[in-house]
Write a protein that holds these residues in place. Structure first.
Motif, PDB file in Angstrom:
ATOM      1  N   PHE A   1       0.868  -1.182   0.000  1.00 26.29           N
ATOM      2  CA  PHE A   1       0.000   0.000   0.000  1.00 26.29           C
ATOM      3  C   PHE A   1       0.910   1.239   0.000  1.00 26.29           C
ATOM      4  CE2 PHE A   1      -2.657  -3.277   1.839  1.00 26.29           C
ATOM      5  CZ  PHE A   1      -3.951  -2.983   1.408  1.00 26.29           C
ATOM      6  N   TYR A   2       0.564   2.221  -0.829  1.00 24.53           N
ATOM      7  CA  TYR A   2       1.394   3.440  -0.819  1.00 24.53           C
ATOM      8  C   TYR A   2       0.541   4.694  -0.995  1.00 24.53           C
ATOM      9  CZ  TYR A   2       1.059   3.357  -5.967  1.00 24.53           C
ATOM     10  OH  TYR A   2       0.600   3.345  -7.270  1.00 24.53           O
ATOM     11  N   ASN A   3       1.045   5.780  -0.456  1.00 22.38           N
ATOM     12  CA  ASN A   3       0.411   7.087  -0.554  1.00 22.38           C
ATOM     13  C   ASN A   3       0.702   7.642  -1.953  1.00 22.38           C
ATOM     14  OD1 ASN A   3       0.187  10.010  -0.509  1.00 22.38           O
ATOM     15  ND2 ASN A   3       0.015   9.872   1.719  1.00 22.38           N
ATOM     16  N   GLU A   4      -0.361   7.812  -2.748  1.00 21.27           N
ATOM     17  CA  GLU A   4      -0.171   8.223  -4.146  1.00 21.27           C
ATOM     18  C   GLU A   4       0.517   9.591  -4.265  1.00 21.27           C
ATOM     19  OE1 GLU A   4      -3.624   9.376  -6.565  1.00 21.27           O
ATOM     20  OE2 GLU A   4      -2.928   7.922  -8.029  1.00 21.27           O
TER      21      GLU A   4
ATOM     22  N   GLY B   1       8.311  11.492  -7.704  1.00 18.96           N
ATOM     23  CA  GLY B   1       8.527  11.215  -9.125  1.00 18.96           C
ATOM     24  C   GLY B   1       8.361   9.749  -9.482  1.00 18.96           C
ATOM     25  N   LEU B   2       7.669   9.002  -8.612  1.00 19.76           N
ATOM     26  CA  LEU B   2       7.467   7.573  -8.861  1.00 19.76           C
ATOM     27  C   LEU B   2       6.043   7.322  -9.332  1.00 19.76           C
ATOM     28  CD1 LEU B   2       9.278   6.216  -5.673  1.00 19.76           C
ATOM     29  CD2 LEU B   2      10.067   5.975  -8.038  1.00 19.76           C
ATOM     30  N   THR B   3       5.910   6.591 -10.435  1.00 18.16           N
ATOM     31  CA  THR B   3       4.582   6.273 -10.949  1.00 18.16           C
ATOM     32  C   THR B   3       4.103   4.929 -10.387  1.00 18.16           C
ATOM     33  OG1 THR B   3       5.425   5.041 -12.858  1.00 18.16           O
ATOM     34  CG2 THR B   3       5.189   7.440 -13.092  1.00 18.16           C
ATOM     35  N   GLY B   4       2.800   4.707 -10.541  1.00 16.84           N
ATOM     36  CA  GLY B   4       2.247   3.429 -10.106  1.00 16.84           C
ATOM     37  C   GLY B   4       2.858   2.276 -10.887  1.00 16.84           C
ATOM     38  N   GLU B   5       3.120   2.507 -12.164  1.00 16.49           N
ATOM     39  CA  GLU B   5       3.725   1.462 -12.992  1.00 16.49           C
ATOM     40  C   GLU B   5       5.120   1.107 -12.486  1.00 16.49           C
ATOM     41  OE1 GLU B   5       3.892   2.450 -17.101  1.00 16.49           O
ATOM     42  OE2 GLU B   5       4.785   0.530 -17.691  1.00 16.49           O
ATOM     43  N   GLN B   6       5.885   2.137 -12.110  1.00 13.55           N
ATOM     44  CA  GLN B   6       7.235   1.869 -11.595  1.00 13.55           C
ATOM     45  C   GLN B   6       7.166   1.083 -10.282  1.00 13.55           C
ATOM     46  OE1 GLN B   6       8.414   6.065 -11.638  1.00 13.55           O
ATOM     47  NE2 GLN B   6      10.126   5.553 -12.996  1.00 13.55           N
TER      48      GLN B   6
ATOM     49  N   GLY C   1      -8.959  12.214   2.904  1.00  9.82           N
ATOM     50  CA  GLY C   1      -8.018  13.164   2.316  1.00  9.82           C
ATOM     51  C   GLY C   1      -6.735  12.536   1.814  1.00  9.82           C
ATOM     52  N   MET C   2      -6.765  11.247   1.584  1.00 14.95           N
ATOM     53  CA  MET C   2      -5.535  10.560   1.192  1.00 14.95           C
ATOM     54  C   MET C   2      -5.871   9.469   0.180  1.00 14.95           C
ATOM     55  SD  MET C   2      -2.841   8.810   3.856  1.00 14.95           S
ATOM     56  CE  MET C   2      -2.485  10.332   4.722  1.00 14.95           C
ATOM     57  N   LYS C   3      -5.200   9.446  -0.971  1.00 16.98           N
ATOM     58  CA  LYS C   3      -5.407   8.380  -1.940  1.00 16.98           C
ATOM     59  C   LYS C   3      -4.333   7.316  -1.744  1.00 16.98           C
ATOM     60  CE  LYS C   3      -7.843  10.752  -5.683  1.00 16.98           C
ATOM     61  NZ  LYS C   3      -7.822  11.120  -7.116  1.00 16.98           N
ATOM     62  N   ILE C   4      -4.788   6.135  -1.426  1.00 17.42           N
ATOM     63  CA  ILE C   4      -3.872   5.020  -1.229  1.00 17.42           C
ATOM     64  C   ILE C   4      -4.017   4.044  -2.380  1.00 17.42           C
ATOM     65  CG2 ILE C   4      -3.183   3.126   0.295  1.00 17.42           C
ATOM     66  CD1 ILE C   4      -2.726   5.854   1.508  1.00 17.42           C
ATOM     67  N   ARG C   5      -2.903   3.701  -2.988  1.00 19.59           N
ATOM     68  CA  ARG C   5      -2.872   2.738  -4.085  1.00 19.59           C
ATOM     69  C   ARG C   5      -2.124   1.488  -3.623  1.00 19.59           C
ATOM     70  NH1 ARG C   5      -6.907   4.952  -6.877  1.00 19.59           N
ATOM     71  NH2 ARG C   5      -6.412   7.007  -7.729  1.00 19.59           N
ATOM     72  N   THR C   6      -2.167   0.463  -4.474  1.00 23.38           N
ATOM     73  CA  THR C   6      -1.444  -0.762  -4.121  1.00 23.38           C
ATOM     74  C   THR C   6      -0.539  -1.191  -5.264  1.00 23.38           C
ATOM     75  OG1 THR C   6      -3.362  -2.046  -4.866  1.00 23.38           O
ATOM     76  CG2 THR C   6      -3.131  -1.662  -2.498  1.00 23.38           C
ATOM     77  N   ALA C   7       0.551  -1.837  -4.913  1.00 17.36           N
ATOM     78  CA  ALA C   7       1.507  -2.355  -5.893  1.00 17.36           C
ATOM     79  C   ALA C   7       1.867  -3.788  -5.537  1.00 17.36           C
ATOM     80  CB  ALA C   7       2.781  -1.489  -5.905  1.00 17.36           C
ATOM     81  N   LEU C   8       2.252  -4.554  -6.538  1.00 15.10           N
ATOM     82  CA  LEU C   8       2.670  -5.944  -6.325  1.00 15.10           C
ATOM     83  C   LEU C   8       3.927  -6.001  -5.462  1.00 15.10           C
ATOM     84  CD1 LEU C   8       2.341  -7.013 -10.062  1.00 15.10           C
ATOM     85  CD2 LEU C   8       0.823  -7.782  -8.218  1.00 15.10           C
ATOM     86  N   THR C   9       4.098  -7.097  -4.774  1.00 11.09           N
ATOM     87  CA  THR C   9       5.361  -7.300  -4.072  1.00 11.09           C
ATOM     88  C   THR C   9       6.477  -7.411  -5.115  1.00 11.09           C
ATOM     89  OG1 THR C   9       4.959  -9.692  -4.068  1.00 11.09           O
ATOM     90  CG2 THR C   9       4.327  -8.458  -2.087  1.00 11.09           C
TER      91      THR C   9
END
Length: 449
Positions: free
Chosen positions: A149-152, A159-164, A307-315
Motif C-alpha cells: 500500500f502506498y500514498n499516491e 517522481g514515482l509512478t504506479g507502474e514503476q 483526504g488521502m489516496k492510497i494505491r497498491t503495488a505488487l510485491t
C-alpha cells in the motif's frame, strides 16, 4: 496471535482435566437445541455473515444462528478460556496457525462428512485444514494475500509512478530497485530524501516503509514475501514439517537486509511500532510513512483514509525471478463438545457453500474461498472504485508468482514464543542474524519431542 509456553502448558493441562472430569460435556454455551452459536473476530465481516445466517435460517426452519463478534486479542483469550470452562461456541472462525494445536488437544470436531472438495475452492485452501491424523478440521472460508500500500501523492512528489512501483525488484545485496524506491520515498526533517547527499537518517520526517514489527515466526506482512522470493521456505515439508529452517543462510541474508532498511533510516524503527495503537496502516494514515506491506483484509481500511489516496503495488520480484506472497486462508471449525453438533454441521456446510460465500463476496470486505465468491468480491471492490489486482494477480498468475502458506506444524504457539523476541532482538537491538541458529535449534528440539 501469541501464546506463551506457560499458557500453552496450562491450557493443555486444564483441558485434559476438564475433559477427564466431563465438565466440558456438561458445559453450556447458552445455546438451546435449535440454536447454533458462532464466533468470529472481524467486525467488518459481521453484516455479511448476519446476511448468511438469515438465508440459512430460512432454509432450515427451527434453527437459529447466534453470532458473537469480538476483537482479535479478546477472541483467542476467550476461546481458550471457553474450552477450559466448557462454554465454547458450537462453531468458530479458525486460524491456520491455531488449528494444529487445537486438533492435538482434541477440542475440534472432524468435518470429514461435510463433503468438502479441494476443487471447489481456490488452490490449496481446503488441503491446509487436514490434520496430521488425516481428518479435516476446517471448512474453507476466505483468503488473503499481501501487497504494498502506498500514498499516491507522496509517490508522485517523489517522481514515482504506479507502474514503476508495480515493477520493482529486490535482492539481499543492494536491495535492488525496491530499496531505491523506498529510499527515495523517505524524507528527513530538512527535506532531503534518503538517496540524496546530506540525508539525516536520525531525523526522519517520512519513512519510505512503515514498521510492522519483527514479524514473529511468519513475517506475513514484514519479511515473508522477500524470503520466499529468494527461494526460502519455513520448513522441510509443505505441511506438517518436522524441521524449521531459520538457520538457513539465504533466510538470514534476507532478514539482515530487511531490518537493515531501518538502520539506513528508510524503514521506521521497531520503537515506532505498536500492534495496538501504531500499526503500519496508522503510520501511513498519519503521514509518517509513505508505504506499508499489508494484507488484503486491510483494503477497506486503507481506502477509507480521509483526504488521502492510497494505491497498491505488487510485491517486488526476487532473486528467483518470481514475486511471492503468503496466501492465507481462514476456515470455520466445530468444537468437539458443541452443544448443537448437528445444527453446527449444517451451518458450517452452508458457510462453505458457494451461496453463502457469494453473499459475503458481494459485501466487498474479504475474498471468499470459492472462485465465484472471489469474483463477487472483485466486482464489489470495483464498484467502490478500488483496484484489488495487486492481491488477485498472484493467485491467478502461477508463472510469475509464488504463493505460500503460513508454516503448518505442531507446537506453533511455542515457535511463535521463541521467534518473537529473537526477531525483535535483531530488528530493535541489532543482534546478529546468526543468533537465529540457536533459536532454530531450540525450535527443532521442541518439534522432535
Amino acid at each position: 496471535m501469541r501464546f506463551r509456553f506457560r499458557t500453552v502448558g496450562a491450557l493443555a493441562v486444564a483441558l485434559a482435566l476438564s475433559l477427564t472430569a466431563g465438565c466440558a460435556q456438561d458445559g453450556g454455551t447458552g445455546s438451546s437445541s435449535n440454536t447454533v452459536t458462532y464466533w468470529l473476530w472481524d467486525a467488518n465481516q459481521l453484516p455479511a455473515y448476519e446476511a448468511c445466517a438469515k438465508d440459512f435460517e430460512k432454509q432450515n426452519p427451527g434453527l437459529n444462528v447466534q453470532i458473537t463478534q469480538m476483537g482479535w486479542d479478546d477472541y483467542w483469550t476467550k476461546l481458550t478460556a471457553s474450552f477450559i470452562a466448557g462454554t465454547q461456541p458450537d462453531v468458530f472462525t479458525d486460524h491456520i496457525q491455531k488449528f494444529g494445536q487445537f486438533a492435538d488437544l482434541q477440542v475440534l470436531e472432524p468435518l470429514d462428512d461435510l463433503g468438502i472438495k479441494d476443487s471447489d475452492y481456490q488452490p490449496g485452501l481446503a488441503a491446509n485444514w487436514i490434520g496430521q491424523d488425516g481428518h479435516r478440521y476446517g471448512a474453507p472460508k476466505d483468503w488473503d494475500t499481501v501487497a504494498l500500500f502506498y500514498n499516491e501523492k507522496m509517490a508522485q512528489d517523489a517522481g514515482l509512478t504506479g507502474e514503476q512501483l508495480g515493477n520493482l525488484s529486490w535482492n539481499p545485496k543492494d536491495g535492488g530497485s525496491f530499496e531505491k524506491a523506498i529510499a527515495h520515498l523517505t524524507v528527513d526533517k530538512n527535506g532531503k530524501r534518503g538517496d540524496e547527499p546530506g540525508f539525516d537518517k536520525n531525523n526522519v520526517k517520512v519513512y519510505g516503509l512503515a514498521s510492522k514489527g519483527g514479524g514473529y515466526a511468519d513475517g506475513q506482512t514484514q519479511w515473508s514475501s522477500f524470503a520466499a522470493s529468494a527461494g526460502w521456505s519455513y520448513t522441510d515439508k509443505k505441511r506438517w514439517g518436522t524441521e524449521y529452517q531459520y538457520d538457513d543462510k539465504t533466510f538470514q541474508s534476507v532478514i539482515k537486509w530487511f531490518f537493515g532498511l531501518a538502520k539506513k533510516g528508510y524503514m521506521a524503527p521497531l520503537s515506532d511500532y505498536n500492534s495496538q495503537s501504531n500499526e503500519g496502516n496508522v503510520q501511513v494514515a498519519a503521514g509518517k510513512a509513505a508505504s506499508s506491506l499489508d494484507g488484503a483484509w486491510m483494503i477497506s481500511t486503507y481506502a477509507g483514509f480521509k483526504g488521502m489516496k492510497i494505491r497498491t503495488a505488487l510485491t517486488p520480484e526476487g532473486p528467483t525471478g518470481k514475486r511471492a506472497t503468503m496466501m492465507n486462508g481462514l476456515a470455520d471449525s466445530i468444537t468437539k463438545n458443541a452443544r448443537n453438533k448437528a445444527g453446527a454441521k449444517k451451518w458450517v456446510k452452508y458457510l462453505a457453500s458457494n451461496e453463502c460465500q457469494t453473499t459475503v463476496g458481494r459485501s466487498g470486505i474479504v475474498f471468499p474461498a470459492t472462485p465465484d465468491g472471489t469474483d463477487a468480491a472483485v466486482a464489489a471492490y470495483e464498484k467502490k472504485g478500488i483496484d484489488v489486482s495487486a492481491f488477485t494477480e498472484p493467485v491467478a498468475d502461477k508463472k510469475d508468482f509464488t504463493t505460500f502458506s503460513y508454516p503448518i506444524t505442531g507446537y506453533a504457539a511455542d515457535v511463535q514464543a521463541l521467534m518473537e523476541p529473537a526477531m525483535e532482538d535483531i530488528y530493535g537491538n541489532g543482534k546478529p542474524v546468526s543468533s537465529l541458529d540457536q533459536t532454530n535449534d531450540q525450535i527443532n528440539l521442541i518439534l522432535s519431542q
